[in-house]
Design a protein around this motif. Sequence first.
Motif, PDB file in Angstrom:
ATOM      1  N   UNK A 194      29.795  41.476  54.078  1.00 48.44           N
ATOM      2  CA  UNK A 194      30.160  40.376  54.483  1.00 48.44           C
ATOM      3  C   UNK A 194      29.993  40.037  55.991  1.00 48.44           C
ATOM      4  N   UNK A 195      29.075  39.343  56.471  1.00 49.12           N
ATOM      5  CA  UNK A 195      29.013  38.905  57.915  1.00 49.12           C
ATOM      6  C   UNK A 195      29.803  37.747  58.380  1.00 49.12           C
ATOM      7  N   UNK A 196      30.614  37.798  59.475  1.00 53.30           N
ATOM      8  CA  UNK A 196      31.256  36.627  59.620  1.00 53.30           C
ATOM      9  C   UNK A 196      32.249  36.198  58.762  1.00 53.30           C
ATOM     10  N   UNK A 201      35.479  33.804  47.596  1.00 53.09           N
ATOM     11  CA  UNK A 201      36.891  34.232  47.426  1.00 53.09           C
ATOM     12  C   UNK A 201      37.096  35.873  47.633  1.00 53.09           C
ATOM     13  N   UNK A 202      35.898  36.496  47.053  1.00 56.22           N
ATOM     14  CA  UNK A 202      36.212  37.964  46.929  1.00 56.22           C
ATOM     15  C   UNK A 202      36.506  38.831  48.114  1.00 56.22           C
ATOM     16  N   UNK A 203      35.367  38.607  49.071  1.00 57.71           N
ATOM     17  CA  UNK A 203      35.474  39.336  50.448  1.00 57.71           C
ATOM     18  C   UNK A 203      36.689  38.764  51.152  1.00 57.71           C
ATOM     19  N   UNK A 204      37.214  37.616  51.128  1.00 52.87           N
ATOM     20  CA  UNK A 204      38.249  37.194  51.890  1.00 52.87           C
ATOM     21  C   UNK A 204      39.348  37.704  51.329  1.00 52.87           C
ATOM     22  N   UNK A 205      39.737  37.774  49.903  1.00 49.10           N
ATOM     23  CA  UNK A 205      40.821  38.534  49.312  1.00 49.10           C
ATOM     24  C   UNK A 205      40.773  39.977  49.997  1.00 49.10           C
ATOM     25  N   UNK A 206      39.718  40.713  49.973  1.00 48.86           N
ATOM     26  CA  UNK A 206      39.793  42.340  50.392  1.00 48.86           C
ATOM     27  C   UNK A 206      40.116  42.084  51.899  1.00 48.86           C
ATOM     28  N   UNK A 208      42.043  39.937  53.675  1.00 47.19           N
ATOM     29  CA  UNK A 208      43.411  39.556  53.920  1.00 47.19           C
ATOM     30  C   UNK A 208      44.365  40.752  53.737  1.00 47.19           C
ATOM     31  N   UNK A 209      44.116  41.449  52.583  1.00 47.35           N
ATOM     32  CA  UNK A 209      44.652  42.377  51.867  1.00 47.35           C
ATOM     33  C   UNK A 209      44.639  43.586  52.962  1.00 47.35           C
ATOM     34  N   UNK A 210      43.675  43.823  53.657  1.00 50.43           N
ATOM     35  CA  UNK A 210      43.357  44.797  54.733  1.00 50.43           C
ATOM     36  C   UNK A 210      43.942  44.454  55.867  1.00 50.43           C
ATOM     37  N   UNK A 211      44.429  43.414  56.160  1.00 52.28           N
ATOM     38  CA  UNK A 211      45.021  42.892  57.342  1.00 52.28           C
ATOM     39  C   UNK A 211      44.188  42.334  58.283  1.00 52.28           C
ATOM     40  N   UNK A 212      42.822  42.261  58.046  1.00 52.82           N
ATOM     41  CA  UNK A 212      41.798  41.857  58.960  1.00 52.82           C
ATOM     42  C   UNK A 212      41.747  40.184  59.055  1.00 52.82           C
ATOM     43  N   UNK A 213      42.195  39.638  58.231  1.00 55.61           N
ATOM     44  CA  UNK A 213      42.529  38.162  58.227  1.00 55.61           C
ATOM     45  C   UNK A 213      43.923  37.759  57.996  1.00 55.61           C
ATOM     46  N   UNK A 214      44.803  36.737  58.642  1.00 61.07           N
ATOM     47  CA  UNK A 214      45.923  36.914  58.599  1.00 61.07           C
ATOM     48  C   UNK A 214      46.257  36.093  57.235  1.00 61.07           C
ATOM     49  N   UNK A 271      45.139  31.840  41.970  1.00 61.55           N
ATOM     50  CA  UNK A 271      46.559  32.530  42.047  1.00 61.55           C
ATOM     51  C   UNK A 271      46.683  33.650  41.470  1.00 61.55           C
ATOM     52  N   UNK A 272      46.008  33.755  40.138  1.00 58.20           N
ATOM     53  CA  UNK A 272      45.750  34.960  39.353  1.00 58.20           C
ATOM     54  C   UNK A 272      45.053  36.003  39.857  1.00 58.20           C
ATOM     55  N   UNK A 273      43.881  35.567  40.618  1.00 57.67           N
ATOM     56  CA  UNK A 273      43.324  36.583  41.286  1.00 57.67           C
ATOM     57  C   UNK A 273      44.015  37.399  42.352  1.00 57.67           C
ATOM     58  N   UNK A 274      44.824  36.464  43.230  1.00 60.93           N
ATOM     59  CA  UNK A 274      45.438  36.813  44.401  1.00 60.93           C
ATOM     60  C   UNK A 274      46.662  37.858  43.839  1.00 60.93           C
ATOM     61  N   UNK A 275      47.141  37.578  42.506  1.00 53.40           N
ATOM     62  CA  UNK A 275      48.170  38.510  42.010  1.00 53.40           C
ATOM     63  C   UNK A 275      47.492  39.741  41.668  1.00 53.40           C
TER      64      UNK A 275
END
Length: 348
Positions: A194-196, A201-206, A208-214, A271-275
Amino acid sequence: MAQRILVTGGAGYIGSHTCVALRQAGYEPVIYDNFSNASRQVLKRLAAICGSAPEVIEGDVRDRAAIETALRSHDIRAVIHFAALKSASESIEMPLAYYDNNVHGTVQLLSAMRACNVASLVFSSSAAVYGDAERMPVREDSQRAAQSPYGRTKIICEDLLSDISRAEPGWSIARLRYFNPFGAHESGLIGEDTRGVPPNLGPYLTQVAAGQRVQLSVFGGDYDTRDGTGVRDFIHVVDLAEGHIAALRKLEGDAGLLTVNLGTGTGYTVLEMIAAFAKASGRPVPYVIAPRRKGDIAECYADVSRAREMLDWRARRGLAEMCADAWRWQIRNPEGYASDPHREKAML
Ligand SMILES: NC(=O)c1ccc[n+]([C@@H]2O[C@H](COP(=O)([O-])OP(=O)(O)OC[C@H]3O[C@@H](n4cnc5c(N)ncnc54)[C@H](O)[C@@H]3O)[C@@H](O)[C@H]2O)c1
């Protein structure tokens, strides 16, 4: 000799996974891509997975002459047409670019195919054509009511394809409506680059989990669903890729027009995806509930009975595997294909 399949957009997320599936199934993919949303690094990664990289033609689908040359010079038997712009929210800001790329591009591709007597096509449509469907799971004969210019470009292309197949019965066309692809190849070598700001949801989740987004913004906590958040049908990208092989095989025996949902048939809330993702990654995924986004719907998941009956295909990989594979791709490629070349060398 293996049948050659032209894969427009074959360097992209779903296209690259489909090239792997094509090779595994005994076809020879030829990638046709303008690299507007792809990295050339994907070719090395495909070579590492498949033993050798597929041939690549750098070109635009709106360039009819270039497609004709590609079809003729490579003795192409069928086309899988992924090349398109794909962000619903971006399409609201820049509709002309979406109509030009997605609709005009498809017209040019079809004209070139017709001129070269290549009459077999698998087309990437989307669950976005359904909009806010009245009944879930959504069936292929549900009314289409796209909520964005992006979704409307897919409806126009679908209609164009049904008009052509009615007028010229020699065509064999599959219109595949994808639900929400997620995950990556199990090797961690290819995935969603993903660029930008990620459009889904998918790449956002990854990230955030990686700490690249708050944190993750969950758009809408007051839908009439199990926990108030939106429900979607997430499908492993490798399952989705395999659905294209099933469609190609079906087209080999059958002329005509086929429209099929490619989903799992199961809806999960955000929320289920986040969990599930927090569990797979072992990392927290901080989130806030934000207001609903314009054009978003409460729930959308597929009726998959037609895919089973007509293609003898079903998604086999579950949510935990999807999340684990997406996480492997993320940790091995924190910057996507632009990650450190030394690290890449070690991976290959
Ligand atoms: N990813 C999803 O959530 C999703 C869901 C439903 C449908 N789809 C559809 O699936 C297809 C593939 O999606 P993806 O997620 O792999 O997207 P992607 O952006 O990763 O891949 C698209 C590829 O097409 C190329 N491309 C774009 N315009 C082109 C042009 N004019 N000429 C040549 N190449 C061009 C890009 O460089 C890229 O490699 C698209 O048609 C998309 O609309 C995607």
